[in-house]
Scaffold this motif. Structure first.
Motif, PDB file in Angstrom:
ATOM      1  N   ILE A 148      -5.351 -12.009 -14.637  1.00 40.62           N
ATOM      2  CA  ILE A 148      -6.621 -11.986 -15.355  1.00 40.62           C
ATOM      3  C   ILE A 148      -6.542 -10.948 -16.465  1.00 40.62           C
ATOM      4  O   ILE A 148      -5.751  -9.994 -16.400  1.00 40.62           O
ATOM      5  CB  ILE A 148      -7.816 -11.735 -14.410  1.00 40.62           C
ATOM      6  N   THR A 149      -7.353 -11.150 -17.501  1.00 40.15           N
ATOM      7  CA  THR A 149      -7.341 -10.232 -18.641  1.00 40.15           C
ATOM      8  C   THR A 149      -8.260  -9.046 -18.379  1.00 40.15           C
ATOM      9  O   THR A 149      -7.956  -7.909 -18.748  1.00 40.15           O
ATOM     10  CB  THR A 149      -7.790 -10.979 -19.921  1.00 40.15           C
ATOM     11  N   ALA A 150      -9.391  -9.310 -17.727  1.00 36.60           N
ATOM     12  CA  ALA A 150     -10.341  -8.238 -17.387  1.00 36.60           C
ATOM     13  C   ALA A 150     -11.171  -8.677 -16.192  1.00 36.60           C
ATOM     14  O   ALA A 150     -11.230  -9.859 -15.880  1.00 36.60           O
ATOM     15  CB  ALA A 150     -11.247  -7.928 -18.578  1.00 36.60           C
ATOM     16  N   GLY A 151     -11.811  -7.713 -15.544  1.00 34.39           N
ATOM     17  CA  GLY A 151     -12.640  -8.007 -14.370  1.00 34.39           C
ATOM     18  C   GLY A 151     -11.864  -7.768 -13.093  1.00 34.39           C
ATOM     19  O   GLY A 151     -10.908  -6.985 -13.073  1.00 34.39           O
ATOM     20  N   SER A 152     -12.272  -8.458 -12.018  1.00 32.75           N
ATOM     21  CA  SER A 152     -11.554  -8.287 -10.750  1.00 32.75           C
ATOM     22  C   SER A 152     -11.709  -9.523  -9.871  1.00 32.75           C
ATOM     23  O   SER A 152     -12.688 -10.260  -9.979  1.00 32.75           O
ATOM     24  CB  SER A 152     -12.073  -7.051  -9.995  1.00 32.75           C
ATOM     25  N   ILE A 153     -10.699  -9.728  -9.020  1.00 33.86           N
ATOM     26  CA  ILE A 153     -10.759 -10.789  -8.010  1.00 33.86           C
ATOM     27  C   ILE A 153     -10.444 -10.168  -6.658  1.00 33.86           C
ATOM     28  O   ILE A 153      -9.440  -9.460  -6.493  1.00 33.86           O
ATOM     29  CB  ILE A 153      -9.753 -11.928  -8.294  1.00 33.86           C
ATOM     30  N   GLN A 154     -11.330 -10.445  -5.695  1.00 32.01           N
ATOM     31  CA  GLN A 154     -11.158  -9.944  -4.336  1.00 32.01           C
ATOM     32  C   GLN A 154     -11.085 -11.148  -3.400  1.00 32.01           C
ATOM     33  O   GLN A 154     -11.869 -12.084  -3.530  1.00 32.01           O
ATOM     34  CB  GLN A 154     -12.365  -9.070  -4.000  1.00 32.01           C
ATOM     35  N   ILE A 155     -10.127 -11.128  -2.471  1.00 31.64           N
ATOM     36  CA  ILE A 155     -10.044 -12.171  -1.443  1.00 31.64           C
ATOM     37  C   ILE A 155     -10.151 -11.479  -0.094  1.00 31.64           C
ATOM     38  O   ILE A 155      -9.324 -10.637   0.243  1.00 31.64           O
ATOM     39  CB  ILE A 155      -8.731 -12.982  -1.530  1.00 31.64           C
ATOM     40  N   GLY A 156     -11.188 -11.843   0.683  1.00 35.62           N
ATOM     41  CA  GLY A 156     -11.463 -11.099   1.908  1.00 35.62           C
ATOM     42  C   GLY A 156     -11.782  -9.659   1.537  1.00 35.62           C
ATOM     43  O   GLY A 156     -12.532  -9.409   0.595  1.00 35.62           O
ATOM     44  N   ASP A 157     -11.172  -8.691   2.228  1.00 32.99           N
ATOM     45  CA  ASP A 157     -11.459  -7.299   1.855  1.00 32.99           C
ATOM     46  C   ASP A 157     -10.350  -6.717   0.976  1.00 32.99           C
ATOM     47  O   ASP A 157     -10.262  -5.523   0.786  1.00 32.99           O
ATOM     48  CB  ASP A 157     -11.690  -6.427   3.100  1.00 32.99           C
ATOM     49  N   ARG A 158      -9.559  -7.617   0.414  1.00 31.47           N
ATOM     50  CA  ARG A 158      -8.422  -7.144  -0.376  1.00 31.47           C
ATOM     51  C   ARG A 158      -8.631  -7.421  -1.867  1.00 31.47           C
ATOM     52  O   ARG A 158      -8.906  -8.551  -2.267  1.00 31.47           O
ATOM     53  CB  ARG A 158      -7.201  -7.929   0.091  1.00 31.47           C
ATOM     54  N   MET A 159      -8.519  -6.388  -2.678  1.00 24.79           N
ATOM     55  CA  MET A 159      -8.557  -6.571  -4.119  1.00 24.79           C
ATOM     56  C   MET A 159      -7.208  -7.154  -4.532  1.00 24.79           C
ATOM     57  O   MET A 159      -6.168  -6.563  -4.245  1.00 24.79           O
ATOM     58  CB  MET A 159      -8.788  -5.211  -4.790  1.00 24.79           C
ATOM     59  N   VAL A 160      -7.198  -8.342  -5.136  1.00 22.81           N
ATOM     60  CA  VAL A 160      -5.902  -8.969  -5.453  1.00 22.81           C
ATOM     61  C   VAL A 160      -5.551  -8.900  -6.936  1.00 22.81           C
ATOM     62  O   VAL A 160      -4.387  -9.052  -7.314  1.00 22.81           O
ATOM     63  CB  VAL A 160      -5.832 -10.436  -4.960  1.00 22.81           C
ATOM     64  N   ASP A 161      -6.559  -8.718  -7.784  1.00 22.86           N
ATOM     65  CA  ASP A 161      -6.255  -8.560  -9.214  1.00 22.86           C
ATOM     66  C   ASP A 161      -7.355  -7.731  -9.860  1.00 22.86           C
ATOM     67  O   ASP A 161      -8.531  -8.101  -9.818  1.00 22.86           O
ATOM     68  CB  ASP A 161      -6.142  -9.932  -9.897  1.00 22.86           C
ATOM     69  N   GLU A 162      -6.944  -6.612 -10.422  1.00 23.95           N
ATOM     70  CA  GLU A 162      -7.886  -5.740 -11.124  1.00 23.95           C
ATOM     71  C   GLU A 162      -7.084  -4.979 -12.176  1.00 23.95           C
ATOM     72  O   GLU A 162      -6.518  -3.915 -11.887  1.00 23.95           O
ATOM     73  CB  GLU A 162      -8.580  -4.769 -10.147  1.00 23.95           C
ATOM     74  N   PRO A 163      -7.005  -5.542 -13.384  1.00 26.82           N
ATOM     75  CA  PRO A 163      -6.146  -4.948 -14.413  1.00 26.82           C
ATOM     76  C   PRO A 163      -6.449  -3.474 -14.676  1.00 26.82           C
ATOM     77  O   PRO A 163      -5.516  -2.690 -14.872  1.00 26.82           O
ATOM     78  CB  PRO A 163      -6.444  -5.795 -15.663  1.00 26.82           C
ATOM     79  N   ASN A 164      -7.734  -3.091 -14.643  1.00 28.70           N
ATOM     80  CA  ASN A 164      -8.084  -1.690 -14.924  1.00 28.70           C
ATOM     81  C   ASN A 164      -7.501  -0.729 -13.908  1.00 28.70           C
ATOM     82  O   ASN A 164      -7.200   0.418 -14.226  1.00 28.70           O
ATOM     83  CB  ASN A 164      -9.601  -1.513 -14.966  1.00 28.70           C
ATOM     84  N   ALA A 165      -7.348  -1.201 -12.662  1.00 27.04           N
ATOM     85  CA  ALA A 165      -6.804  -0.335 -11.612  1.00 27.04           C
ATOM     86  C   ALA A 165      -5.322  -0.643 -11.380  1.00 27.04           C
ATOM     87  O   ALA A 165      -4.719  -0.133 -10.438  1.00 27.04           O
ATOM     88  CB  ALA A 165      -7.589  -0.528 -10.327  1.00 27.04           C
ATOM     89  N   GLN A 166      -4.762  -1.483 -12.248  1.00 26.41           N
ATOM     90  CA  GLN A 166      -3.362  -1.900 -12.130  1.00 26.41           C
ATOM     91  C   GLN A 166      -3.040  -2.462 -10.754  1.00 26.41           C
ATOM     92  O   GLN A 166      -1.962  -2.230 -10.198  1.00 26.41           O
ATOM     93  CB  GLN A 166      -2.433  -0.723 -12.468  1.00 26.41           C
ATOM     94  N   THR A 167      -4.012  -3.213 -10.218  1.00 23.27           N
ATOM     95  CA  THR A 167      -3.814  -3.888  -8.930  1.00 23.27           C
ATOM     96  C   THR A 167      -3.430  -5.336  -9.191  1.00 23.27           C
ATOM     97  O   THR A 167      -4.082  -6.018  -9.977  1.00 23.27           O
ATOM     98  CB  THR A 167      -5.128  -3.877  -8.118  1.00 23.27           C
ATOM     99  N   TYR A 168      -2.351  -5.781  -8.567  1.00 23.53           N
ATOM    100  CA  TYR A 168      -1.991  -7.205  -8.652  1.00 23.53           C
ATOM    101  C   TYR A 168      -1.199  -7.602  -7.410  1.00 23.53           C
ATOM    102  O   TYR A 168      -0.174  -7.007  -7.097  1.00 23.53           O
ATOM    103  CB  TYR A 168      -1.168  -7.501  -9.912  1.00 23.53           C
ATOM    104  N   VAL A 169      -1.708  -8.595  -6.689  1.00 25.06           N
ATOM    105  CA  VAL A 169      -1.066  -9.078  -5.468  1.00 25.06           C
ATOM    106  C   VAL A 169      -0.445 -10.444  -5.773  1.00 25.06           C
ATOM    107  O   VAL A 169      -1.089 -11.293  -6.391  1.00 25.06           O
ATOM    108  CB  VAL A 169      -2.116  -9.179  -4.332  1.00 25.06           C
ATOM    109  N   THR A 170       0.809 -10.662  -5.358  1.00 29.42           N
ATOM    110  CA  THR A 170       1.525 -11.887  -5.714  1.00 29.42           C
ATOM    111  C   THR A 170       0.941 -13.111  -4.993  1.00 29.42           C
ATOM    112  O   THR A 170       0.287 -12.967  -3.961  1.00 29.42           O
ATOM    113  CB  THR A 170       3.014 -11.800  -5.322  1.00 29.42           C
ATOM    114  N   PRO A 171       1.209 -14.318  -5.524  1.00 29.53           N
ATOM    115  CA  PRO A 171       0.714 -15.532  -4.874  1.00 29.53           C
ATOM    116  C   PRO A 171       1.146 -15.621  -3.409  1.00 29.53           C
ATOM    117  O   PRO A 171       0.337 -15.988  -2.544  1.00 29.53           O
ATOM    118  CB  PRO A 171       1.357 -16.663  -5.685  1.00 29.53           C
ATOM    119  N   GLU A 172       2.397 -15.288  -3.109  1.00 26.11           N
ATOM    120  CA  GLU A 172       2.920 -15.376  -1.739  1.00 26.11           C
ATOM    121  C   GLU A 172       2.114 -14.507  -0.790  1.00 26.11           C
ATOM    122  O   GLU A 172       1.911 -14.843   0.371  1.00 26.11           O
ATOM    123  CB  GLU A 172       4.387 -14.960  -1.673  1.00 26.11           C
ATOM    124  N   GLN A 173       1.664 -13.357  -1.303  1.00 30.60           N
ATOM    125  CA  GLN A 173       0.935 -12.413  -0.442  1.00 30.60           C
ATOM    126  C   GLN A 173      -0.546 -12.752  -0.302  1.00 30.60           C
ATOM    127  O   GLN A 173      -1.253 -12.121   0.466  1.00 30.60           O
ATOM    128  CB  GLN A 173       1.078 -10.991  -0.991  1.00 30.60           C
TER     129      GLN A 173
END
Ligand code: ADP
Ligand code: ADP
Length: 232
Positions: free
Chosen positions: A56-81
């Motif tokens: 994603i370019t901006a914003g955040s995506i959370q799945i369950g209690d896990r943040m999976v993509d948040e560019p501002n926090a440099q969080t990114y979880v791979t598809p496999e995970q």
């Protein structure tokens, strides 16, 4: 089962306009959420971002209690995970593998024992009525049969979340009706959370517990099929 939370999600592929604009959407446990809208409105981009196939370019995506993509926090979880299953419009089966081996593929990756894998492949191909084709190759199957194999391959690994991108669009109308009924059954039986992309309003109305209508990258409305139908 996960809840998916998209907050202010933006996707820009490099052009002047964003493919997805400030998307706020929550998909709850057990929902059958249809993303509905015309070609180019951002549906595929949205499911690919949930799957982790697009950053994603901006914003955040959370799945369950896990943040999976948040560019501002440099969080990114791979598809496999992310523990998501996907079925695409063109099924994307392995052409050089038999039906059984296609279904087995994800189980092998997860390093299950041969005995457990055989049992699981038998069970799932039985449920989707493709056990009799187990030794055939994808090119020897009809569109509807390939569709079932693609669904079986996804279901075999028990994903908590299923992402389906126009999975029925290549089928003739009779098979499409059959597969819609099958998807409803799977949704109930597997207690699954489903995100389903379609440009077909009738398909969304018949399948969904919730519908999200998109237009030109912008979410227009979210609600039950009746809510959406009552406010055209
Ligand atoms: P839909 O699934 O609703 O048809 P998409 O998500 O495929 O819409 O596309 C949304 C917008 O983003 C469109 O304008 C499309 O051309 C653009 N787009 C999609 N994928 C890419 C890509 N890989 N590179 C550049 N632009 C893209
Ligand atoms: P959809 O069925 O969702 O409309 P398309 O047929 O538009 O999908 O796109 C098929 C593939 O091409 C996707 O992987 C998408 O990301 C990519 N794509 C779509 N639009 C563009 C674009 N403008 N530039 C580059 N790639 C694109």
């Amino acid at each position: 089962m996960p809840t998916i939370r998209l907050k202010n999600v933006v996707k820009n592929y490099g052009g002047d306009t964003n493919a997805v604009e400030n998307l706020d959407l929550t998909i709850n446990d057990g929902d059958f959420m249809c993303l509905l809208g015309p070609s180019g409105c951002g549906k595929t981009t949205t499911v690919r971002m949930i799957a982790g196939l697009e950053n994603i370019t901006a914003g955040s995506i959370q799945i369950g209690d896990r943040m999976v993509d948040e560019p501002n926090a440099q969080t990114y979880v791979t598809p496999e995970q992310r523990d998501v299953g996907m079925v695409f419009q063109n099924y994307a089966l392995w052409p050089h593998l038999s039906v059984a081996d296609n279904v087995d593929y994800g189980l092998k990756l997860r390093k299950m024992s041969k005995t457990d894998r055989d049992a699981r492949v038998g069970e799932i191909t039985g449920k989707l009525s493709i056990a009799k084709y187990r030794d055939r190759y994808p090119s020897q199957l009809s569109g509807g049969q390939q569709q079932r194999v693609a669904l079986a391959r996804m279901l075999a690994v028990n994903p908590k979340l299923m992402l389906l991108d126009e999975p029925l669009s290549n089928l003739d109308s009779r098979l499409r009706l059959e597969m819609r009924a099958e998807l409803k059954r799977i949704h109930a039986e597997f207690d699954a959370t489903v995100v389903f992309v379609t440009h077909d309003q009738w398909e969304a109305m018949t399948l969904a517990t919730h519908v999200a209508v998109m237009f030109e990258g912008v979410l227009q409305q979210v609600g039950s099929p009746m809510d959406i139908y009552d406010r055209p």
